[in-house]
Design an enzyme around this catalytic site. Structure first.
Site: not given
Length: 479
Positions: A147, A171, A173, A246, A280, A381
């Site tokens: 997303w 597909k 988010a 990833e 990320c 994170e």
């Protein structure tokens, strides 16, 4: 509600279930959509499987023209796409425009990559034999996108897959499906043969299970959490199914005492507070050499005070909301955990609710000092606008400290020393290293994680190779 795109047609889900999509800036209902199930996924996979011979046997020039058309249509619809990104994610409209342009550039790049998929003739040790190596598309691809960068991640996954000659089931988010719908409207206009591109907005578990178990799917490409990545990897192993992952990151950001502090602060604002820290590759652990901690912190506060936090649709907004209440609560809990364990809040540290922000999920940009390794911000994170500053004395120790993580996606460091630039970059155990650079990514560069940050490579020619399979053809010409 017909928002599933299967075999060239817009369809509703077989189950009749729906999904509501909200704006994180004000909790406004944006749209209620048809929500797919396993039956819909199977239909999409079947369509992609039937279309594979058609698409893979088209000439590179024909595929190139369609991908180039996609690029052109994205640019033509830039404002509409960017506004949709902002409404879905909350990110500032300026960032959303940049993301849209990157998506267009990705499809343009991959439109040219279709013509660069070559083989090789090898010399033979046997005079009567000829050896030919060809690279062919792997087959049907199940793609799962996140997303936080909803439009460009579609381009980064589908661009190389389609350039290679694969067909795709996507597909997106659940938080950000509207951009995917608009992208597939563009695909429809661009002229893809039916079944080449298919869109499933549906339950993650059902879609993931079908991607894993359906033998017609020959590759899964996923961007998201390490936890889900491990689940997909374990499932794919049962069929020895090709997979690219990833995953998460916990990027160190190192500022040596000889660094240009203004450059380092500018870079931190980009990689820590860009997209509200929801990337990320966002900097997570800010290591600043002891002699410059105070001056670095002061410069950072000065810059943050000038950055407006608000609704991303407003042109002067620099930092938007977090994606949802769960994300906000996680960020706030990380701040509280750090405070409980001795950290001090130098700036921010709380939810913003005044000035019309009450219904949204806003956290004031936060700077923490006196941070230690026991705090969650030092090893988990956070995925939010929190900069934990950790001072260090010795250059000799900081590399081991920075490498002390299960993640290995991105790392950053700042120094004026050429010698140090090479030595530190070579020692850091990360797939992407920014030396005096807060944004070390371009369309044609490799994007790869080490350790638990993933497997496989995205970006440029490297990404196309992930969707190809190698075949050796030997010819005996003795007769």
């Amino acid at each position: 509600m017909k928002n599933l795109f299967i075999n060239g047609k817009w369809l509703s889900s077989e189950s009749g279930e729906t999904l509501k999509v909200y704006n994180p800036a004000n909790n406004e209902l944006l749209k209620e959509l048809s929500f797919g199930n396993e039956t819909d996924v199977k239909k999409a996979i079947d369509a992609a499987y039937q279309a594979f011979p058609v698409w893979s046997n088209m000439s590179p020039n024909e595929r190139s023209k369609i991908l180039r058309k996609v690029s052109d249509l994205i640019t033509e619809n830039l404002e509409d796409l960017a506004l949709t990104i902002t409404k879905e994610t909350g990110k500032p409209i300026s960032e959303a425009r940049n993301e849209t342009l990157r998506a267009s550039e990705n499809f343009l790049w991959y439109s040219e990559e279709t013509k660069r998929i070559n083989g090789e003739v090898l010399s033979s040790n046997i005079p009567t034999k000829r050896l030919i190596v060809v690279n062919q598309p792997i087959g049907v691809v199940g793609a799962i996108t996140p997303w936080n960068i909803p439009l460009n991640m579609i381009a980064r996954k589908l661009g190389p897959a389609l350039a290679a000659g694969c067909t795709v089931v996507l597909k997106p988010a659940e938080s950000t499906p509207l951009d995917a719908i608009k992208m597939f409207e563009i695909f429809e206009k661009a002229g893809f043969p039916k079944g080449v591109v298919n869109l499933i907005i549906g339950k993650p578990e059902k879609v993931g299970e079908e991607f894993i178990n359906n033998r017609k799917v020959r590759k899964i490409t996923f961007t998201g959490s390490t936890r889900v990545g491990k689940y997909l990897m374990e499932g794919a192993s049962k069929q020895v199914k090709n997979i690219s992952l990833e995953l998460g990151g916990h990027a160190p950001f190192i500022v040596f005492e000889d660094a240009d502090l203004d450059q380092a602060v500018d870079s931190l604002l980009l990689t820590k507070f860009g997209n509200n820290g929801q990337m990320c590759i966002s900097a997570n652990r800010i290591y600043v050499q002891e002699a410059v901690v105070e001056s670095f912190s002061a410069k950072l506060i000065e810059r943050l005070e000038k950055m407006k936090v608000g609704n991303g649709a407003e042109e002067d907004t620099k930092i938007g909301p977090l994606i949802n209440e769960s994300a906000l609560n996680k960020v706030l809990s990380h701040i509280e955990d750090a405070k409980d364990k001795g950290a001090k809040v130098l700036y921010g540290g709380e939810r913003l609710v005044g000035g019309g922000l009450e219904e949204g999920f806003f956290c004031k940009p936060t700077i923490l000092v006196e941070v230690n390794s026991k705090m969650k911000v030092a090893h988990e994170e956070t995925f939010g606008p929190v900069a934990p500053i950790i001072s260090f004395k010795n250059e000799e120790d900081i590399i081991d400290i920075a490498n002390n993580s299960d993640y290995g996606l991105a790392a950053y460091f700042f120094t004026k020393s050429t010698k140090k630039s090479f030595e530190v970059a070579e020692k850091l155990q990360y797939g992407i290293i920014g030396v005096n650079d807060g944004w070390p990514i371009q369309i044609h560069t490799p994007f790869a994680g080490h350790k638990e940050s993933g497997i496989g490579v995205e970006g440029g020619t490297f990404a196309v190779k992930e969707f190809l399979t190698t075949k050796l053809i030997t010819m005996n010409i003795e007769n």
